[in-house]
Design a protein around this motif. Structure first.
Motif, PDB file in Angstrom:
ATOM      1  N   ASP A 186     -44.647  56.697  31.730  1.00 25.85           N
ATOM      2  CA  ASP A 186     -45.857  56.166  31.118  1.00 25.85           C
ATOM      3  C   ASP A 186     -46.705  57.340  30.644  1.00 25.85           C
ATOM      4  O   ASP A 186     -47.047  58.216  31.452  1.00 25.85           O
ATOM      5  CB  ASP A 186     -46.614  55.331  32.155  1.00 25.85           C
ATOM      6  N   PRO A 187     -47.073  57.390  29.369  1.00 30.18           N
ATOM      7  CA  PRO A 187     -47.917  58.502  28.905  1.00 30.18           C
ATOM      8  C   PRO A 187     -49.194  58.657  29.723  1.00 30.18           C
ATOM      9  O   PRO A 187     -49.665  59.781  29.935  1.00 30.18           O
ATOM     10  CB  PRO A 187     -48.219  58.139  27.449  1.00 30.18           C
ATOM     11  N   ALA A 188     -49.741  57.537  30.203  1.00 25.53           N
ATOM     12  CA  ALA A 188     -50.963  57.613  31.002  1.00 25.53           C
ATOM     13  C   ALA A 188     -50.727  58.304  32.335  1.00 25.53           C
ATOM     14  O   ALA A 188     -51.681  58.733  32.993  1.00 25.53           O
ATOM     15  CB  ALA A 188     -51.524  56.209  31.242  1.00 25.53           C
ATOM     16  N   GLY A 189     -49.466  58.430  32.742  1.00 21.71           N
ATOM     17  CA  GLY A 189     -49.141  59.089  33.994  1.00 21.71           C
ATOM     18  C   GLY A 189     -48.778  60.546  33.853  1.00 21.71           C
ATOM     19  O   GLY A 189     -48.429  61.201  34.850  1.00 21.71           O
ATOM     20  N   VAL A 190     -48.830  61.095  32.642  1.00 25.03           N
ATOM     21  CA  VAL A 190     -48.476  62.499  32.413  1.00 25.03           C
ATOM     22  C   VAL A 190     -49.688  63.383  32.677  1.00 25.03           C
ATOM     23  O   VAL A 190     -50.720  63.259  32.010  1.00 25.03           O
ATOM     24  CB  VAL A 190     -47.957  62.721  30.981  1.00 25.03           C
ATOM     25  N   VAL A 191     -49.548  64.276  33.647  1.00 26.96           N
ATOM     26  CA  VAL A 191     -50.599  65.244  33.967  1.00 26.96           C
ATOM     27  C   VAL A 191     -50.080  66.620  33.573  1.00 26.96           C
ATOM     28  O   VAL A 191     -49.136  67.136  34.179  1.00 26.96           O
ATOM     29  CB  VAL A 191     -50.944  65.222  35.472  1.00 26.96           C
ATOM     30  N   GLY A 249     -39.392  74.835  25.198  1.00 26.42           N
ATOM     31  CA  GLY A 249     -40.805  74.920  24.880  1.00 26.42           C
ATOM     32  C   GLY A 249     -41.324  76.307  25.217  1.00 26.42           C
ATOM     33  O   GLY A 249     -40.563  77.210  25.569  1.00 26.42           O
ATOM     34  N   ALA A 250     -42.635  76.474  25.118  1.00 26.97           N
ATOM     35  CA  ALA A 250     -43.242  77.773  25.428  1.00 26.97           C
ATOM     36  C   ALA A 250     -43.593  77.842  26.905  1.00 26.97           C
ATOM     37  O   ALA A 250     -43.944  76.831  27.513  1.00 26.97           O
ATOM     38  CB  ALA A 250     -44.496  77.970  24.584  1.00 26.97           C
ATOM     39  N   PRO A 251     -43.515  79.023  27.517  1.00 28.91           N
ATOM     40  CA  PRO A 251     -44.006  79.161  28.893  1.00 28.91           C
ATOM     41  C   PRO A 251     -45.485  78.801  28.961  1.00 28.91           C
ATOM     42  O   PRO A 251     -46.223  78.957  27.989  1.00 28.91           O
ATOM     43  CB  PRO A 251     -43.782  80.644  29.200  1.00 28.91           C
ATOM     44  N   GLY A 252     -45.906  78.332  30.138  1.00 30.07           N
ATOM     45  CA  GLY A 252     -47.319  78.024  30.333  1.00 30.07           C
ATOM     46  C   GLY A 252     -47.651  76.554  30.299  1.00 30.07           C
ATOM     47  O   GLY A 252     -48.838  76.196  30.358  1.00 30.07           O
ATOM     48  N   ALA A 253     -46.642  75.691  30.231  1.00 28.02           N
ATOM     49  CA  ALA A 253     -46.897  74.251  30.242  1.00 28.02           C
ATOM     50  C   ALA A 253     -45.839  73.548  31.081  1.00 28.02           C
ATOM     51  O   ALA A 253     -44.669  73.929  31.080  1.00 28.02           O
ATOM     52  CB  ALA A 253     -46.900  73.678  28.828  1.00 28.02           C
ATOM     53  N   GLY A 254     -46.260  72.556  31.802  1.00 26.90           N
ATOM     54  CA  GLY A 254     -45.381  71.696  32.572  1.00 26.90           C
ATOM     55  C   GLY A 254     -46.076  70.373  32.736  1.00 26.90           C
ATOM     56  O   GLY A 254     -47.147  70.140  32.162  1.00 26.90           O
ATOM     57  N   ALA A 255     -45.491  69.490  33.529  1.00 25.00           N
ATOM     58  CA  ALA A 255     -46.124  68.200  33.731  1.00 25.00           C
ATOM     59  C   ALA A 255     -45.690  67.598  35.053  1.00 25.00           C
ATOM     60  O   ALA A 255     -44.535  67.729  35.466  1.00 25.00           O
ATOM     61  CB  ALA A 255     -45.798  67.236  32.595  1.00 25.00           C
ATOM     62  N   LEU A 256     -46.623  66.935  35.708  1.00 30.70           N
ATOM     63  CA  LEU A 256     -46.326  66.002  36.780  1.00 30.70           C
ATOM     64  C   LEU A 256     -46.450  64.619  36.168  1.00 30.70           C
ATOM     65  O   LEU A 256     -47.523  64.248  35.684  1.00 30.70           O
ATOM     66  CB  LEU A 256     -47.306  66.166  37.943  1.00 30.70           C
ATOM     67  N   VAL A 257     -45.355  63.879  36.162  1.00 37.03           N
ATOM     68  CA  VAL A 257     -45.351  62.541  35.580  1.00 37.03           C
ATOM     69  C   VAL A 257     -45.377  61.540  36.734  1.00 37.03           C
ATOM     70  O   VAL A 257     -44.529  61.581  37.623  1.00 37.03           O
ATOM     71  CB  VAL A 257     -44.117  62.309  34.688  1.00 37.03           C
ATOM     72  N   ILE A 258     -46.358  60.631  36.688  1.00 35.16           N
ATOM     73  CA  ILE A 258     -46.577  59.666  37.766  1.00 35.16           C
ATOM     74  C   ILE A 258     -46.246  58.279  37.229  1.00 35.16           C
ATOM     75  O   ILE A 258     -46.787  57.857  36.205  1.00 35.16           O
ATOM     76  CB  ILE A 258     -48.024  59.732  38.266  1.00 35.16           C
TER      77      ILE A 258
END
Length: 388
Positions: free
Chosen positions: A61-66, A209-218
């Protein structure tokens, strides 16, 4: 020197052209995504598009992407005893994980040490589900609510873990389920719905992708771990700090590319790996292929030349123009005996000589052949050294 061969995608993948273009374009987006003026809204639109693209990669869910700074922060954000579901506190009593997790899980959690249970794996590096069953039942009987964290694919061996089965068992006992999918996302199907996980960690630079980004997906956006970085209202109050808009834009572009080519790339990359493994085992029977008989990522080979330290092999191949790794690439350049192989019961003489090859999106048809040439140049000297 001839053009180098890069077989270390599990450490980091080269930036995809689409991601590079997205990053450069986003650098011209001046606004802060938390600002309400036009420039701020433009930055917010870039992040919203990336959020949807990253969610699509894992069917979340896009709303769960942090958005986070990377996989390590995503893991640390998930592995806390303090949660809320909506406005209601949801306290967790124990973290249950496996002995082969990345250091970002084994050492990066926010649970007190006495509230962490590390479970064994079998000789192939897969979690012993009977041990999970016993741990979950024991904690449930004691009235404890658990968080289970199990990686989807191992960074050193590529072994795929039984995450869906673990999630079913966890939920049957009222536990939450997190998976570190940093190595898996974009290289194998990693659907949150199919796996049944509550939280998933992913990283941009592993997929081009570029270093410096990740995500916790809930999976359920109402489920909120206590912020690792409290601050302003960024990421709906779930992660403070001004977002890295260019890296996030590149993350989204890489996610689109990885998702579009996932099925064909699995086949292509697995063929490259099989070709190289077959040739190496034929020409150099002294090499040991670890976990060759278990489901693993299509790009990853873990090999050992017993009697030759892993760092010696890595340096020799580097001088021959081939980039490979020993153990995890997250150890500040230090090469030590792998805790993953030790947990599998691999003899120390083999484990201390283990190194990893990992193909990826930029690997060409001739990379396997050229990598074999690098081995042909270095193996005679290494074998003589071993004999001496």
């Amino acid at each position: 020197m001839n053009e180098r061969i890069y077989l270390d995608h599990n450490a980091t993948a080269p930036v995809r052209p689409e991601a590079r273009s997205a990053l450069l374009e986003a650098l011209d987006t001046t606004g802060n995504g938390s600002s309400v003026h036009g420039e701020g809204r433009a930055a917010r639109a870039v992040m919203d598009l990336a959020r949807a693209r990253v969610a699509a990669l894992v069917e979340g869910d896009p709303a769960g992407v942090v958005f986070t700074s990377g996989g390590t922060e995503a893991n640390a954000s998930a592995l806390t005893p303090d949660y809320r579901r909506g406005e209601e506190p949801l306290a967790l009593d124990v973290l249950i994980t496996s002995a082969v997790e990345h250091a970002a899980v084994l050492r990066g959690h926010r649970f007190p040490a006495e509230r962490v249970e590390v479970l064994p794996v079998d000789a192939r590096g897969r979690l012993r589900l009977e041990a999970l069953d016993a741990a979950l039942a024991r904690h449930a009987e004691a009235g404890h609510r658990a968080l289970v964290s199990l990686m989807l694919a191992n960074n050193e061996t590529g072994v795929i873990q039984p995450v869906a089965e673990a999630a079913q068992r966890a939920h049957a006992h009222g536990a939450l389920m997190h998976t570190d999918a940093v190595q898996a996302a974009g290289r194998m199907p990693a659907s949150m719905a199919a796996l049944g996980v509550d939280l998933m960690s992913i990283s941009a630079h592993k997929i081009g992708g570029a270093p410096g980004a990740g995500a916790l997906v809930i999976a359920d956006p109402d489920l909120r771990p206590a912020p690792l970085l409290p601050g302003g209202g960024q990421e709906r109050g779930r992660r403070g700090g001004t977002e890295n808009v260019p890296a996030i834009a590149a993350f989204g572009a890489a996610a689109v590319s990885a998702r579009a080519s996932l099925e064909s790339e699995q086949i292509r990359i697995a063929a490259l790996r099989a070709r190289l493994e077959s040739a190496l085992r034929c020409e150099f029977p002294e090499l040991v292929l670890l976990v060759g008989d278990v489901d693993r990522l299509p790009n990853t080979s873990c090999l050992s030349l017993p009697g030759v330290p892993a760092e010696t092999m890595v340096i020799a191949l580097d001088l021959a123009g081939l980039a490979v790794s020993a153990g995890s690439a997250c150890s500040s350049g230090k090469v030590a005996a792998s805790h993953v192989l030790a947990a599998m019961g691999v003899p120390e003489r083999i484990a201390r000589s283990a190194f990893r090859l990992s193909f990826g999106w930029s690997s060409g048809e001739d990379d396997a052949h050229r990598a074999l040439g690098a081995f042909r140049r270095v193996m005679p000297g290494l074998l003589r050294r071993r004999a001496a």
